[in-house]
Design an enzyme around this catalytic site. Structure first.
Site, PDB file in Angstrom:
ATOM      1  CB  CYS A 108      -0.943   0.003   1.194  1.00  0.00           C
ATOM      2  SG  CYS A 108      -1.837  -1.535   1.356  1.00  0.00           S
TER       3      CYS A 108
ATOM      4  CG  HIS B  67      -3.318   3.072   2.218  1.00  0.00           C
ATOM      5  ND1 HIS B  67      -3.925   2.715   1.031  1.00  0.00           N
ATOM      6  CD2 HIS B  67      -3.326   1.955   2.998  1.00  0.00           C
ATOM      7  CE1 HIS B  67      -4.272   1.447   1.101  1.00  0.00           C
ATOM      8  NE2 HIS B  67      -3.925   0.965   2.277  1.00  0.00           N
TER       9      HIS B  67
ATOM     10  CG  ASN C 140      -6.856  -1.251   1.521  1.00  0.00           C
ATOM     11  OD1 ASN C 140      -6.139  -0.894   0.592  1.00  0.00           O
ATOM     12  ND2 ASN C 140      -6.370  -1.679   2.668  1.00  0.00           N
TER      13      ASN C 140
END
Ligand code: UT7
Length: 323
Positions: free
Chosen positions: A113, A241, A271
């Site tokens: 990520c 993020h 996500n």
């Protein structure tokens, strides 16, 4: 001094929407649990569309936005852990489909990520040495192929998508002040590769990663602000993020940031790992919330464990010969 600015962005998400209600029919969960614990309402999943399709569409938009031609690109980095192939890389597929010159450096980068920020920093270093001063950094994921849709603790979280940035390097522009790091540990979050004898699906100790994220975000913010000589009020916008709305809100409260400066789109996409930061940046640019001249403080964190922060400046293309 010497660095890159983002001069154009684009994004692409699959057509297929998977809502919390859809997931209620698949595992023992509820829309209420997912919304209150994560902020997610729906996510997109690739069905009949490939990871490379998302990369190419987002890159085409970014090139058009930047007014840069494919033959001007010196390097392409796709930040991902879920490409269509281990080899050829997603970057090689993009090189071919966009007709980038054959001497374009083309490779994938896996920092989970944190990938997009690792990618921007890598591009900043590469373009200093590259004869062509424009680069493409794409964050793209098709995580729906790596999610076990019987595991309610992970399947509600992840989604697919891509965001792309065209960057330009100029010696007189400031660096993005990237702060990157890693603390290798497969315990909190992993996807086993071939040879591990395990299903290659996401497994995560959510609480351990949550604690890591809450500790890491402020450290990255402080380090980037200090490197850039700024205070928390200075950036025009913060893009973190998109792993959990609660993590983002905690960071915003800690720095007393007004809600309009802390962007979110986790409700619509979940996500999307390496795609989450460029996907949100591109949406904000298209909405006119940010644009040339904006300084955006970005922070990523996740599998590895890895983390990254950077002060990303947006700009317009400048001719090589211009002063
Ligand atoms: O991108 C990489 C970075 N990733 C992250 O930053 C993720 C960080 N972690 C998180 O966002 C959160 O830890 C989660 C959203 C993953 C989980 O939220 P939580 O508040 O930490 O929940 P939990 O894991 O402590 O689980 C609480 C309860 C458990 O039940 P019991 O043991 O209390 O009876 C779980 O079994 O919620 C249960 N649960 C669910 N219930 C309904 C777990 N998943 C679900 C679900 N639906 N989908």
């Amino acid at each position: 001094m010497s660095g890159i600015k983002i001069i154009g962005m684009g994004h692409s998400v699959p057509k297929k929407v998977l809502t919390n209600q859809d997931l209620e029919a698949m595992v023992e969960t509820s829309d209420e649990w997912i919304r209150t614990r994560t902020g997610i309402r729906e996510r997109r999943i690739c069905r009949g569309e490939t990871h490379a399709d998302l990369c190419v569409r987002s890159a085409q938009q970014a090139l058009a936005c930047a007014q840069v031609q494919p033959e001007e690109i010196g390097a392409v980095i796709v930040c991902t852990l879920s490409a269509d192939y281990l080899t050829p890389s997603a970057a090689c597929l993009v090189q071919r489909r966009l007709h980038l010159p054959e001497d374009t450096l083309s490779f994938d980068l896996n920092a989970a990520c944190s990938g997009f920020l690792y990618g921007l920093h890598t591009m900043e270093c590469l373009l200093a040495a590259c004869p062509r001063k424009f680069g493409l950094v794409i964050g793209a994921e098709a995580l729906s192929h790596l999610v076990d849709y019987q595991d309610r603790s992970t399947c509600v979280l992840f989604g697919d998508g891509a965001g792309a940035a065209v960057v330009q390097y100029r010696p007189e522009w400031p660096s993005i002040h990237a702060v990157l790091g890693a603390r290798g540990d497969a315990g909190p979050l992993s996807i086993p590769g071939a040879g591990r004898g395990l299903p290659n699906t996401v497994s995560m100790d959510g609480q351990a990663v949550f604690r890591f994220a809450v500790e890491t975000l402020p450290k990255c913010i402080d380090a980037v602000l200090s490197a850039a000589g700024l205070t928390p009020e200075d950036p025009d916008c913060y893009v973190f993020h998109q792993a959990n709305a609660r993590i983002i809100d905690l960071a915003a409260r800690r720095y007393n940031l007004p809600p309009e400066k802390v962007a979110k789109n986790i409700d619509r996409y979940g996500n999307t790992s390496a795609a989450s930061i460029p996907l949100l940046l591109s949406e904000l640019w298209q909405a006119g919330t940010i644009g040339p001249g904006s300084r955006v403080l970005c922070v990523g964190f996740g599998g590895g464990l890895t983390w990254g922060g950077a002060l990303v400046e947006l700009g317009v293309r400048t001719n090589e010969t211009a002063q």
